[in-house]
Enzyme design. Sequence first.
Site, short mmCIF file in Angstrom:
data_model
loop_
_atom_site.label_atom_id
_atom_site.label_comp_id
_atom_site.label_asym_id
_atom_site.label_seq_id
_atom_site.Cartn_x
_atom_site.Cartn_y
_atom_site.Cartn_z
CD GLU A 169 8.85 6.97 -3.83
OE1 GLU A 169 10.03 7.33 -3.67
OE2 GLU A 169 8.02 6.89 -2.90
CG ASN A 217 3.99 1.62 -5.21
OD1 ASN A 217 2.77 1.62 -5.11
ND2 ASN A 217 4.80 1.87 -4.17
CG HIS A 256 2.32 8.27 1.37
ND1 HIS A 256 2.26 7.49 2.51
CD2 HIS A 256 3.13 7.61 0.52
CE1 HIS A 256 2.99 6.41 2.35
NE2 HIS A 256 3.53 6.44 1.15
CD GLU A 286 4.27 3.13 -0.29
OE1 GLU A 286 4.66 4.17 0.28
OE2 GLU A 286 4.96 2.52 -1.12
CG ASP A 288 0.61 7.48 5.43
OD1 ASP A 288 0.51 8.26 4.46
OD2 ASP A 288 1.72 7.04 5.83
C1 XIL Z 1 9.46 4.13 4.35
C2 XIL Z 1 9.34 3.29 5.62
O1 XIL Z 1 8.03 3.42 6.12
C3 XIL Z 1 10.35 3.74 6.65
O2 XIL Z 1 10.35 2.88 7.78
C4 XIL Z 1 11.74 3.81 6.04
O3 XIL Z 1 12.65 4.34 6.98
C5 XIL Z 1 11.75 4.63 4.78
O4 XIL Z 1 10.78 4.13 3.86
N1 XIL Z 1 7.36 5.41 -0.14
C6 XIL Z 1 7.68 4.07 -0.17
C7 XIL Z 1 8.00 3.35 1.08
O5 XIL Z 1 7.58 3.45 -1.25
O6 XIL Z 1 8.91 2.31 0.90
C8 XIL Z 1 8.50 4.30 2.15
O7 XIL Z 1 8.63 3.57 3.37
C9 XIL Z 1 7.56 5.47 2.30
C10 XIL Z 1 7.44 6.25 1.01
#
Ligand code: XIL
Length: 388
Positions: A169, A217, A256, A286, A288
């Site tokens: 990020e 990422n 996401h 990631e 969802d």
């Molecule tokens: C999130 C986790 O899911 C949480 O448990 C934590 O409190 C904060 O981080 N992008 C990412 C992940 O790269 O590491 C993040 O994970 C979600 C967004």
Amino acid sequence: MKLRRRSAVVAAGVAAAALLVPAAVAAAHGNGKQDDTSLRALASKQGLRFGTAVDASQLGSNKAYTDIVAGQFSAVTAENAMKWDAVEPSQGVYNWKAADDLVKFAQQNGQAVRGHTLMWHNQLPSWLTTGVSNGTISDAQLRDILHKHVTDEVTHFKGKVWQWDVANETFANSWETPQADGLNADDFWVKHLGSGVLADVFRWAHQADPKALLMYNDYNITGEDGTNVKFQAVYDFVKQMRKQGVPIDGIGEQGHLDTQYGFNAQLYQNDLQAYGDLGLKVAITEADVRTFVDDPATQVPTDSLAQFAQPYEFSALLKGCELVTQCISFTAWGVYDGDSWIPGTFSGEGSGLLYDVNLQPKTVYSTLQQDLQLAAGTKKHGPVGSDK
Ligand code: XIL
């Protein structure tokens, strides 16, 4: 009022249906054994790993959870246990326990490990952020500290991590003003160490474990925000890094999504393919798909159409990966709605994962299973577990 009550009834019906899982289905999820229709078995038929983020603290302590992780997934990512604040809570004092346990679990269950993440602006140890803000850590020292962190962590897991999210990020969003090179000028690392830090972390990670796949990422880098601005910035920057011989192997697209925004699946697939055509591997890291829900405890979607939109968008994420040969893994950001980051981060939203709050498979689970069945044997993404 009438409409609202009607959708509540529909929603309650959906919740009840989700609880009535046939015994055979429950057994397939809960007995820990891999069966032919598990996500991992089906994905392997096209050379793809199907992964999940894991909450290390639930492994072992939550049997149903542990059985699903072992039985359904062929790759694991530590949701938090490999982040800098977790592994080095005090300067120079490492705590690898939770991450080591996860790696061991993965080895015992034939799973590959995605290492997450080496350089990110969040979840930094407080000794580091405090030192930088009160001036006791200069930028030159910060660079040395980052170098040491990358080297120590990658060395600790040398030979055990398949893919590392080396940088996370660092690019500006389409609604922010980027630097000329597309990076976010306000990113902690870019602000203190300049754009060159990106190439540096990849070089440092490569020195420590030349065999691990090194990924950049990020989110919204395949047009999910309705523009292709962030994609183009990442594409141009990474193309340049490759030209300069920086050891970057791939792009991690977080995936996401939120049903309220819509999703251009064709643009997503085209963008994944464009990264692939640069000679990079791609991974969905990631995934969802969140939606508005009644309550964080139950997470029943409030809009009856969400029961279609949520699996549809998740399916589009998976299919794009299946259609791009360079896509090597597809990872959901958590196992079940009860342990998802969504309710705590996006107010009023939830229901983003494959299993519900009671660890029962949702419609989205069988939708993805069908997608995998349809694609079984059709595309080779590379032998499962292959590295460089
Ligand atoms: C999130 C986790 O899911 C949480 O448990 C934590 O409190 C904060 O981080 N992008 C990412 C992940 O790269 O590491 C993040 O994970 C979600 C967004």
